[in-house]
Design an enzyme around this catalytic site. Structure first.
Site, PDB file in Angstrom:
ATOM      1  N   ASP A  56       0.843  -1.194   0.000  1.00  0.00           N
ATOM      2  CA  ASP A  56       0.000   0.000   0.000  1.00  0.00           C
ATOM      3  C   ASP A  56       0.880   1.246   0.000  1.00  0.00           C
ATOM      4  O   ASP A  56       2.018   1.222   0.470  1.00  0.00           O
ATOM      5  CB  ASP A  56      -0.977   0.006   1.171  1.00  0.00           C
ATOM      6  N   GLU A 111      -5.632   3.510   3.816  1.00  0.00           N
ATOM      7  CA  GLU A 111      -6.106   4.175   5.032  1.00  0.00           C
ATOM      8  C   GLU A 111      -7.503   4.767   4.854  1.00  0.00           C
ATOM      9  O   GLU A 111      -8.116   5.202   5.813  1.00  0.00           O
ATOM     10  CB  GLU A 111      -5.133   5.280   5.440  1.00  0.00           C
TER      11      GLU A 111
END
Length: 376
Positions: free
Chosen positions: A70, A129
């Site tokens: 990520d 997130e």
């Protein structure tokens, strides 16, 4: 002074340019610039929004092994005082995604130069997130075209010593959901409360009621968490609040419990609406599916790790943390593991400072594992 590892140097570059979900434009450009510098005829590169897919062809492919990193940061003002601290004010790589990217680039670089039999797919995923990049990325044309047969990811763990690999089969991370509740009543002068519907009082009542869900509506042998992290309401001290907002998170160890918790939240909010004669809206924001490690692949990795010289294996327990990698594991067999980075401050903290020695250790271990897996 020893020479800085090239992937530690990359981590420091990336640490300076944190960007939030689907706004990782500088990050994507940096990654693409590096990838194009090492590209060869076995490498294919495709972008998806602010994310990137990189496919490396194997010499005699029978399967495709996927690896996900990520790439987004957090809206946190950095307080580390590092020489390479964030140059983006009020944003920081406070969850270690700069480590995740640099490790992925290290592994990718090795296999760009040293072919194995199976194909490899590296996925640089945005918006972990929030608002969540894994689920829509799974639906992309590129993922459907190059969909791997198994997939792996890691997450840094400040609480473990450098070089520790912690993992378990089955459930590793919880189901998570954001929670936003907006209340709207009737404001007015503080001296005339009987002519108003006070949303500060309504919000306070609701917070207390929400805490009863875990203690009275969830099986004591199960686990769930409801946290209200922020309350806003009103304007000044002598005006009764017309509006209030609750912001929080829900975490459960199975999807069924998540549905039960949300059902109970809706019932309590309906009670507040009736009791305070107000309006109310619920928004669950980003929702992440549980990270459920496939048992056979995970046990094989555990055995491989336990026998490895460069890292220390630890059989961990499940955690209430959330990770949208769960959406990938929902469709593709694989696993996520913790990488020990030994920091005094934890994840999402403004002073998080992971130990960079973990980067090259992780690269070495993953190269060895994928070589073993991709040639067997």
């Amino acid at each position: 002074m020893s020479q800085l590892s090239p992937f530690v140097a990359i981590r420091r570059d990336l640490h300076q340019i944190p960007e939030i979900g689907f706004q990782e434009f500088k990050t994507q450009a940096y990654l693409l610039n590096y990838l194009h510098s090492i590209q060869n005829d076995r490498m294919e590169i495709e972008t998806w929004r602010t994310g990137i897919f990189v496919r490396i062809a194997g010499t005699n492919p029978r399967k495709t092994i996927g690896y996900r990193a990520d790439i987004d940061g957090l809206p946190i003002k950095e307080q580390t005082e590092l020489a390479f601290a964030s140059q983006h004010e009020d944003y920081m790589h406070a969850c270690g995604h700069d480590f995740h990217m640099s490790i992925a680039l290290g592994v990718l670089t090795h296999f760009a130069k040293h072919a194995i039999e199976d194909n490899l797919l590296f996925i640089f995923q945005p918006a972990e997130e929030g608002p969540g990049g894994a689920e829509p990325m799974m639906k992309s044309e590129t993922m459907q075209k190059w969909k791997p047969d198994m997939i792996v990811a890691l997450h840094v763990a400040p609480e473990y010593p450098v070089g520790t690999i912690a993992v378990k089969e089955g459930l590793l991370f919880a189901n998570t959901s954001e929670l936003f509740i907006d209340l709207k009543g009737k404001g007015g002068h503080a001296a005339y409360p009987h002519e108003t519907n006070d949303m500060v009082i309504a919000a306070c009542q609701l917070v207390g009621q929400l805490q009863s869900i875990v203690s009275r509506n969830v099986n004591p042998l199960d686990s769930a968490v409801i946290t209200i992290g922020k309350i806003t309401g009103g304007t000044v001290q002598n005006i009764i609040a017309e509006e209030a907002r609750l912001e929080g998170t829900i975490r459960t160890l199975n999807a069924e419990s998540m549905n039960k918790v949300k059902s109970r939240i809706r019932a309590l909010v309906e009670g507040i609406k009736a009791g305070f004669e107000c309006e109310a809206e619920i928004d669950y924001g980003s929702m992440y599916y549980q990270v459920d490690n496939e048992e056979q692949l995970t046990r094989e990795f555990m055995k491989f790790t336990d026998e490895a010289a460069e890292v220390d294996f630890y059989h961990c327990k499940e955690a209430m943390t959330g990770e949208d990698f769960g959406y990938m594991l929902k469709e593709i067999p694989g696993f996520m593991f913790w990488l020990g980075v030994q920091s005094e401050y934890g994840l999402h903290h403004a002073k998080l400072n992971p130990n960079e020695r973990a980067i090259d250790l992780a690269i070495t271990h993953l190269v060895n594992y994928f070589t073993f897996k991709g040639n067997s």
